[in-house]
Design an enzyme around this catalytic site. Structure first.
Site, short mmCIF file in Angstrom:
data_model
loop_
_atom_site.label_atom_id
_atom_site.label_comp_id
_atom_site.label_asym_id
_atom_site.label_seq_id
_atom_site.Cartn_x
_atom_site.Cartn_y
_atom_site.Cartn_z
N ASP A 13 65.90 61.91 -60.42
CA ASP A 13 66.02 63.30 -59.95
C ASP A 13 67.34 63.86 -60.45
OD1 ASP A 13 65.37 65.69 -58.48
OD2 ASP A 13 66.84 65.09 -56.98
N SER A 14 67.45 65.19 -60.42
CA SER A 14 68.71 65.82 -60.81
C SER A 14 69.84 65.39 -59.88
CB SER A 14 68.56 67.34 -60.76
OG SER A 14 68.23 67.73 -59.44
N CYS A 68 61.21 64.83 -59.22
CA CYS A 68 61.84 66.14 -59.33
C CYS A 68 60.76 67.11 -59.81
CB CYS A 68 62.97 66.04 -60.35
SG CYS A 68 63.74 67.62 -60.75
N HIS A 109 64.41 68.08 -52.96
CA HIS A 109 65.59 68.24 -52.10
C HIS A 109 65.22 68.83 -50.73
CE1 HIS A 109 67.96 67.71 -55.75
NE2 HIS A 109 69.09 67.82 -55.07
N GLU A 142 73.16 69.66 -52.31
CA GLU A 142 74.11 68.95 -53.20
C GLU A 142 75.54 69.09 -52.70
OE1 GLU A 142 73.61 66.95 -56.13
OE2 GLU A 142 71.57 66.93 -55.40
N CYS A 164 60.04 71.01 -53.94
CA CYS A 164 61.30 70.54 -54.52
C CYS A 164 61.71 69.35 -53.67
CB CYS A 164 62.37 71.63 -54.45
SG CYS A 164 64.02 71.02 -54.86
#
Ligand code: DGL
Length: 278
Positions: A13-14, A76, A197, A161, A195
């Site tokens: 994932d990012s 992701c 996240h 993040e 997503c």
């Protein structure tokens, strides 16, 4: 690249979001070995162009292949929407024809008819996932009777993040985007957290979702789908090592990743900093 015939499952994932997928996969199939890679130094991906997301994702896949991974899950949605097809069709045949890269959108789309009664689905995602129309097109193709409405939530990943889950800023942006999508289609009965996240914000999201609307979180379904995939592909299954280990790699700060991941996974982990942009 490592030429081993056997190796771990890679999860990419990012940043931290893929941990919501890793966690469910690892709980369901604890026997395998896993390597998680977060490109935290370059997250978020969700506002980047097609070319950049493709380039970064390919670098990550190569890194996981170098580490010996035989199967890589793009945990992701942005990378699954933007890079998966190209990687599967253009890169994999040259790079490692016997290895596989899978995404998270298809296992989600397959369940849409089952989860919605009104047949009005809302998809929440990054700007790039929504503008790619990946969910809309795939759902329409599989279930033409379902109405799909997308909503970009560009501030939600930066909230995660930057560890701003519980800030007043989180309330503001979450309420704003939920109000926007429900105004576009008041008949929505299922909101897909498109997503990886977003499950990390689920408590806050729940506060602003009216009763009667369900939230669809992908982790468990992606894990089930992977288990099913391995049953259907015994050749791949036999290439996976089974020592029950997990390693965590990040392009960002190992200390920061370790602290954040400990909160998400509820247990401490060791993290190694790596470079993938070569
Ligand atoms: N977690 C990712 C997703 O599922 C991407 C978030 C980002 O880097 O913008 O889309």
């Amino acid at each position: 690249m490592a030429t081993n015939q056997q190796g771990p499952i890679g999860i990419f994932d990012s940043g931290y979001g893929g941990l919501t997928i890793f966690d469910k996969i690892q709980q369901l199939m604890p026997g395998y070995d896993y390597i998680y890679l977060g490109d935290n130094a370059r997250a978020p991906y969700g506002t980047r162009s097609f070319e950049v997301v493709y380039k970064f994702t390919l670098q990550a896949v190569k890194k996981l292949f170098d580490e010996g991974c035989q199967l890589v899950i793009l945990a992701c949605n942005t990378a699954s929407a933007k890079a998966l097809r190209n990687i599967q069709q253009k890169n994999l045949p040259k790079l490692a024809p016997e290895r596989r890269v899978l995404g998270v959108i298809r296992p989600t789309v397959e369940l849409m008819d089952e989860v919605s009664h009104t047949k009005h689905i809302g998809v929440l995602g990054t700007a790039e996932t929504i503008s790619s129309r990946s969910y809309t097109l795939k759902i329409k193709k599989m279930f033409p009777h379902i109405k799909v409405t997308g909503q970009a939530c560009p501030m939600w990943v930066p909230l995660v993040e930057n560890n701003e889950f519980n800030s007043p800023g989180a309330d503001y942006f979450i309420k704003k985007n939920l109000d926007e999508i429900l105004a576009k289609d008041p008949q929505i009965d299922t909101l897909v957290l498109g997503c990886t996240h977003y499950p990390l914000l689920i408590d806050k999201i729940r506060q602003y979702v009216p009763a009667g609307i369900s939230l669809f979180s992908q982790g468990e379904y992606v894990a089930n789908s992977l288990q099913d995939y391995l049953k259907r592909h015994p050749g791949m299954e036999s290439r996976l090592t089974r020592n029950g280990t997990s390693r965590f790699l990040t392009t960002g700060s190992a200390t920061k990743f370790s602290e954040a991941a400990t909160v998400f996974l509820s247990h401490p982990i060791a993290v190694q900093k790596v470079t993938i942009d070569k």
